[in-house]
Design a protein around this motif. Structure first.
Motif, PDB file in Angstrom:
ATOM      1  N   GLU A 142      51.805-139.279  67.819  1.00 18.07           N
ATOM      2  CA  GLU A 142      51.137-140.296  69.401  1.00 18.07           C
ATOM      3  C   GLU A 142      49.755-140.435  69.886  1.00 18.07           C
ATOM      4  OE1 GLU A 142      56.027-141.426  70.989  1.00 18.07           O
ATOM      5  OE2 GLU A 142      54.824-139.580  71.715  1.00 18.07           O
ATOM      6  N   GLY A 143      49.260-139.204  69.792  1.00 20.55           N
ATOM      7  CA  GLY A 143      48.379-138.596  69.620  1.00 20.55           C
ATOM      8  C   GLY A 143      47.166-139.135  69.056  1.00 20.55           C
ATOM      9  N   LEU A 144      48.017-139.617  67.420  1.00 14.17           N
ATOM     10  CA  LEU A 144      46.881-139.575  66.909  1.00 14.17           C
ATOM     11  C   LEU A 144      46.676-141.632  66.879  1.00 14.17           C
ATOM     12  CD1 LEU A 144      47.916-139.236  63.057  1.00 14.17           C
ATOM     13  CD2 LEU A 144      45.692-138.621  63.881  1.00 14.17           C
ATOM     14  N   LEU A 145      47.716-142.588  67.800  1.00 12.54           N
ATOM     15  CA  LEU A 145      47.599-143.238  68.141  1.00 12.54           C
ATOM     16  C   LEU A 145      46.556-143.224  69.448  1.00 12.54           C
ATOM     17  CD1 LEU A 145      51.369-145.011  67.993  1.00 12.54           C
ATOM     18  CD2 LEU A 145      48.950-144.784  66.015  1.00 12.54           C
ATOM     19  N   ASP A 146      46.541-142.623  70.680  1.00 15.32           N
ATOM     20  CA  ASP A 146      45.526-142.539  71.604  1.00 15.32           C
ATOM     21  C   ASP A 146      43.888-142.023  71.061  1.00 15.32           C
ATOM     22  OD1 ASP A 146      47.833-142.556  72.975  1.00 15.32           O
ATOM     23  OD2 ASP A 146      47.829-140.574  73.421  1.00 15.32           O
ATOM     24  N   ARG A 147      43.792-141.330  69.985  1.00 18.37           N
ATOM     25  CA  ARG A 147      42.829-141.683  69.309  1.00 18.37           C
ATOM     26  C   ARG A 147      42.468-142.702  68.782  1.00 18.37           C
ATOM     27  NH1 ARG A 147      42.292-136.991  65.481  1.00 18.37           N
ATOM     28  NH2 ARG A 147      40.671-137.451  65.513  1.00 18.37           N
ATOM     29  N   MET A 148      43.026-143.249  68.240  1.00 17.85           N
ATOM     30  CA  MET A 148      42.880-145.174  67.824  1.00 17.85           C
ATOM     31  C   MET A 148      42.760-146.060  68.656  1.00 17.85           C
ATOM     32  SD  MET A 148      45.356-145.037  64.694  1.00 17.85           S
ATOM     33  CE  MET A 148      44.969-146.648  64.156  1.00 17.85           C
ATOM     34  N   GLY A 152      35.814-148.505  70.477  1.00 16.91           N
ATOM     35  CA  GLY A 152      34.177-148.091  69.729  1.00 16.91           C
ATOM     36  C   GLY A 152      34.168-147.456  68.061  1.00 16.91           C
ATOM     37  N   LEU A 153      35.299-147.307  68.230  1.00 17.46           N
ATOM     38  CA  LEU A 153      35.695-146.403  66.508  1.00 17.46           C
ATOM     39  C   LEU A 153      35.265-147.722  65.496  1.00 17.46           C
ATOM     40  CD1 LEU A 153      39.368-145.169  66.852  1.00 17.46           C
ATOM     41  CD2 LEU A 153      37.222-144.121  66.405  1.00 17.46           C
ATOM     42  N   THR A 154      34.635-147.428  64.635  1.00 18.00           N
ATOM     43  CA  THR A 154      34.202-148.190  63.118  1.00 18.00           C
ATOM     44  C   THR A 154      35.553-148.621  62.446  1.00 18.00           C
ATOM     45  OG1 THR A 154      34.110-146.232  61.674  1.00 18.00           O
ATOM     46  CG2 THR A 154      31.726-146.895  63.108  1.00 18.00           C
ATOM     47  N   PRO A 155      35.600-149.595  61.898  1.00 20.05           N
ATOM     48  CA  PRO A 155      36.965-149.815  61.104  1.00 20.05           C
ATOM     49  C   PRO A 155      36.924-148.322  59.791  1.00 20.05           C
ATOM     50  CG  PRO A 155      35.149-151.640  60.914  1.00 20.05           C
ATOM     51  CD  PRO A 155      34.403-150.873  61.990  1.00 20.05           C
ATOM     52  N   GLU A 156      35.914-147.595  59.421  1.00 17.23           N
ATOM     53  CA  GLU A 156      35.967-146.736  58.711  1.00 17.23           C
ATOM     54  C   GLU A 156      37.072-145.834  59.257  1.00 17.23           C
ATOM     55  OE1 GLU A 156      34.030-143.430  55.368  1.00 17.23           O
ATOM     56  OE2 GLU A 156      33.015-144.413  56.765  1.00 17.23           O
ATOM     57  N   ALA A 157      36.579-144.732  60.215  1.00 12.24           N
ATOM     58  CA  ALA A 157      36.780-144.503  61.428  1.00 12.24           C
ATOM     59  C   ALA A 157      38.384-144.553  61.438  1.00 12.24           C
ATOM     60  CB  ALA A 157      36.614-144.279  62.560  1.00 12.24           C
ATOM     61  N   PHE A 158      38.755-146.102  62.363  1.00 12.83           N
ATOM     62  CA  PHE A 158      40.109-146.596  62.186  1.00 12.83           C
ATOM     63  C   PHE A 158      41.012-145.816  61.732  1.00 12.83           C
ATOM     64  CE2 PHE A 158      43.578-149.463  62.939  1.00 12.83           C
ATOM     65  CZ  PHE A 158      43.522-149.609  64.577  1.00 12.83           C
ATOM     66  N   HIS A 159      40.587-146.721  60.190  1.00 16.16           N
ATOM     67  CA  HIS A 159      40.844-147.270  58.561  1.00 16.16           C
ATOM     68  C   HIS A 159      42.190-145.096  58.653  1.00 16.16           C
ATOM     69  CE1 HIS A 159      42.208-150.802  57.889  1.00 16.16           C
ATOM     70  NE2 HIS A 159      41.349-150.916  58.215  1.00 16.16           N
ATOM     71  N   LEU A 160      40.749-143.815  58.816  1.00 15.03           N
ATOM     72  CA  LEU A 160      41.051-142.800  58.517  1.00 15.03           C
ATOM     73  C   LEU A 160      42.182-142.389  59.695  1.00 15.03           C
ATOM     74  CD1 LEU A 160      37.583-141.228  57.631  1.00 15.03           C
ATOM     75  CD2 LEU A 160      39.791-141.524  56.484  1.00 15.03           C
ATOM     76  N   LEU A 161      41.624-142.624  60.898  1.00 11.94           N
ATOM     77  CA  LEU A 161      43.144-142.234  61.863  1.00 11.94           C
ATOM     78  C   LEU A 161      45.053-142.761  61.273  1.00 11.94           C
ATOM     79  CD1 LEU A 161      40.769-142.629  64.868  1.00 11.94           C
ATOM     80  CD2 LEU A 161      41.707-140.116  64.198  1.00 11.94           C
ATOM     81  N   GLY A 209      46.378-155.878  66.845  1.00 13.00           N
ATOM     82  CA  GLY A 209      47.435-155.979  66.662  1.00 13.00           C
ATOM     83  C   GLY A 209      47.790-154.561  65.836  1.00 13.00           C
ATOM     84  N   LEU A 210      47.327-154.226  65.014  1.00 13.10           N
ATOM     85  CA  LEU A 210      47.606-152.859  64.326  1.00 13.10           C
ATOM     86  C   LEU A 210      47.621-151.859  65.827  1.00 13.10           C
ATOM     87  CD1 LEU A 210      44.667-152.787  61.920  1.00 13.10           C
ATOM     88  CD2 LEU A 210      47.191-153.218  61.303  1.00 13.10           C
ATOM     89  N   ARG A 211      47.125-151.848  66.901  1.00 11.48           N
ATOM     90  CA  ARG A 211      47.051-150.469  67.891  1.00 11.48           C
ATOM     91  C   ARG A 211      48.700-150.808  68.161  1.00 11.48           C
ATOM     92  NH1 ARG A 211      42.108-151.513  69.243  1.00 11.48           N
ATOM     93  NH2 ARG A 211      40.634-149.992  69.260  1.00 11.48           N
ATOM     94  N   SER A 212      49.812-151.873  68.597  1.00 11.50           N
ATOM     95  CA  SER A 212      50.702-152.460  69.307  1.00 11.50           C
ATOM     96  C   SER A 212      51.751-152.291  68.501  1.00 11.50           C
ATOM     97  CB  SER A 212      50.309-154.625  69.962  1.00 11.50           C
ATOM     98  OG  SER A 212      51.974-154.555  70.372  1.00 11.50           O
ATOM     99  N   GLU A 213      51.017-152.613  66.915  1.00  9.30           N
ATOM    100  CA  GLU A 213      52.229-152.514  65.895  1.00  9.30           C
ATOM    101  C   GLU A 213      52.920-150.933  66.119  1.00  9.30           C
ATOM    102  OE1 GLU A 213      51.313-154.729  62.278  1.00  9.30           O
ATOM    103  OE2 GLU A 213      51.241-156.776  63.343  1.00  9.30           O
ATOM    104  N   HIS A 214      51.681-150.491  65.965  1.00 10.92           N
ATOM    105  CA  HIS A 214      52.335-148.568  65.866  1.00 10.92           C
ATOM    106  C   HIS A 214      52.861-148.503  66.498  1.00 10.92           C
ATOM    107  CE1 HIS A 214      47.681-148.185  63.186  1.00 10.92           C
ATOM    108  NE2 HIS A 214      49.093-148.640  62.120  1.00 10.92           N
ATOM    109  N   ARG A 215      52.329-149.011  67.648  1.00 12.58           N
ATOM    110  CA  ARG A 215      53.392-148.296  68.890  1.00 12.58           C
ATOM    111  C   ARG A 215      54.371-148.380  69.364  1.00 12.58           C
ATOM    112  NH1 ARG A 215      50.798-144.058  72.338  1.00 12.58           N
ATOM    113  NH2 ARG A 215      48.383-144.293  72.611  1.00 12.58           N
ATOM    114  N   SER A 216      54.819-150.004  68.669  1.00 11.10           N
ATOM    115  CA  SER A 216      56.425-150.518  68.595  1.00 11.10           C
ATOM    116  C   SER A 216      56.895-149.904  67.499  1.00 11.10           C
ATOM    117  CB  SER A 216      56.609-152.072  67.943  1.00 11.10           C
ATOM    118  OG  SER A 216      55.668-153.276  69.038  1.00 11.10           O
ATOM    119  N   ILE A 217      56.448-149.337  66.554  1.00 11.55           N
ATOM    120  CA  ILE A 217      57.433-148.640  64.859  1.00 11.55           C
ATOM    121  C   ILE A 217      57.500-147.208  66.027  1.00 11.55           C
ATOM    122  CG2 ILE A 217      56.874-147.135  63.099  1.00 11.55           C
ATOM    123  CD1 ILE A 217      55.023-149.882  62.648  1.00 11.55           C
ATOM    124  N   VAL A 218      57.194-146.441  66.272  1.00 14.19           N
ATOM    125  CA  VAL A 218      56.941-145.673  67.491  1.00 14.19           C
ATOM    126  C   VAL A 218      57.743-145.413  67.962  1.00 14.19           C
ATOM    127  CG1 VAL A 218      56.163-143.340  68.606  1.00 14.19           C
ATOM    128  CG2 VAL A 218      54.724-144.301  66.851  1.00 14.19           C
TER     129      VAL A 218
END
Length: 248
Positions: A142-148, A152-161, A209-218
């Motif tokens: 969940e902490g990783l999701l908070d960072r995501m 202002g995250l670039t696509p590369e930074a987002f996908h690394l997280l 959408g990816l952020r929302s899906e991540h939250r739902s999975i957790v």
């Protein structure tokens, strides 16, 4: 059998028998060469192979840190192997997607069952409680999701997280090998995923959408909803690859 393979077989046998353990050093180059009746260059070749396999770490010199030390780092060589085979187009991206779905839906289900306190027979145990430490591990994800959530995250930074998040989820199942395989898969395909971002109609909308899906999975894992967690992560993986046109 090649001479360096004699060293590999010897190390494998010594590890299996407990004569060598994690953190211990291999016998010296001269000692191994004499014991096995081979040349010292053959021993050096074997040590290089073992290092590439993630079994030893070497340090030069003559001090206490010198020599080859037994380690356990399976993810690094697996990542290198997968990247090479992806580059040869020997591993179709569609097969990678199917493998991810297979592994991650299983790990999500296992994590949710651990959270619900389901026993080995698949039945909820009386007074079931979550596996020790699982809540803390979920908090890491969940902490990783908070960072995501940073807009202002670039696509590369987002996908690394994102990669780190999925590896963290895979670790929740408690299977060390699957966690290592997942780590290797995510690292190996990172470049291909990032290269597909321009294929997306609207990256900002996709990220939301990816952020929302991540939250739902957790949330499903934390609630102990095994079937829901497995379904959500399957839809999440397949949906992204379809949108990015990577699954063919």
């Amino acid at each position: 059998m090649k001479n360096y393979e004699l060293v590999l077989n010897r190390v494998e046998a010594d590890l299996a028998a407990g004569r060598l353990r994690l953190g211990e050093r291999l016998p010296g180059e001269r000692s191994l060469a004499e014991q096995l009746g081979i040349s010292r260059p053959s021993v050096r070749e074997a040590v290089r192979v073992l290092e590439a396999m993630g079994v030893v770490r070497t340090a030069t010199g003559s001090g206490p840190e010198a020599g080859a030390v037994i380690v356990a780092e399976p993810a690094s060589p697996l990542t290198a192997l997968l990247r090479l085979h992806l580059a040869t187009n020997h591993l179709p991206m569609g097969d990678i997607v199917q493998t991810r779905v297979l592994l991650e839906s299983w790990t999500a289900r296992q994590a949710a069952e651990r959270q619900a306190g389901v026993g080995a027979d698949g039945r909820e145990t009386a007074g079931a409680v979550a596996a020790p430490g699982l809540s803390d591990e979920l908090s890491v994800a969940e902490g990783l999701l908070d960072r995501m959530d940073d807009p202002g995250l670039t696509p590369e930074a987002f996908h690394l997280l994102d990669a780190e998040f999925h590896v963290a989820l895979s670790a929740l199942a408690g299977n060390v090998l699957i966690a290592a395989v997942m780590s290797s898969l995510r690292t190996a395909i990172h470049g291909y995923v990032l290269a597909a971002v321009p294929n997306l109609a609207d990256w900002d909308a996709t990220a939301v959408g990816l952020r929302s899906e991540h939250r739902s999975i957790v949330a499903a894992i934390r609630a102990g909803q095994a079937d829901q967690a497995a379904t959500l992560i399957t839809d999440h993986i397949e949906g992204f690859y379809e949108a990015a046109r990577l699954s063919r």
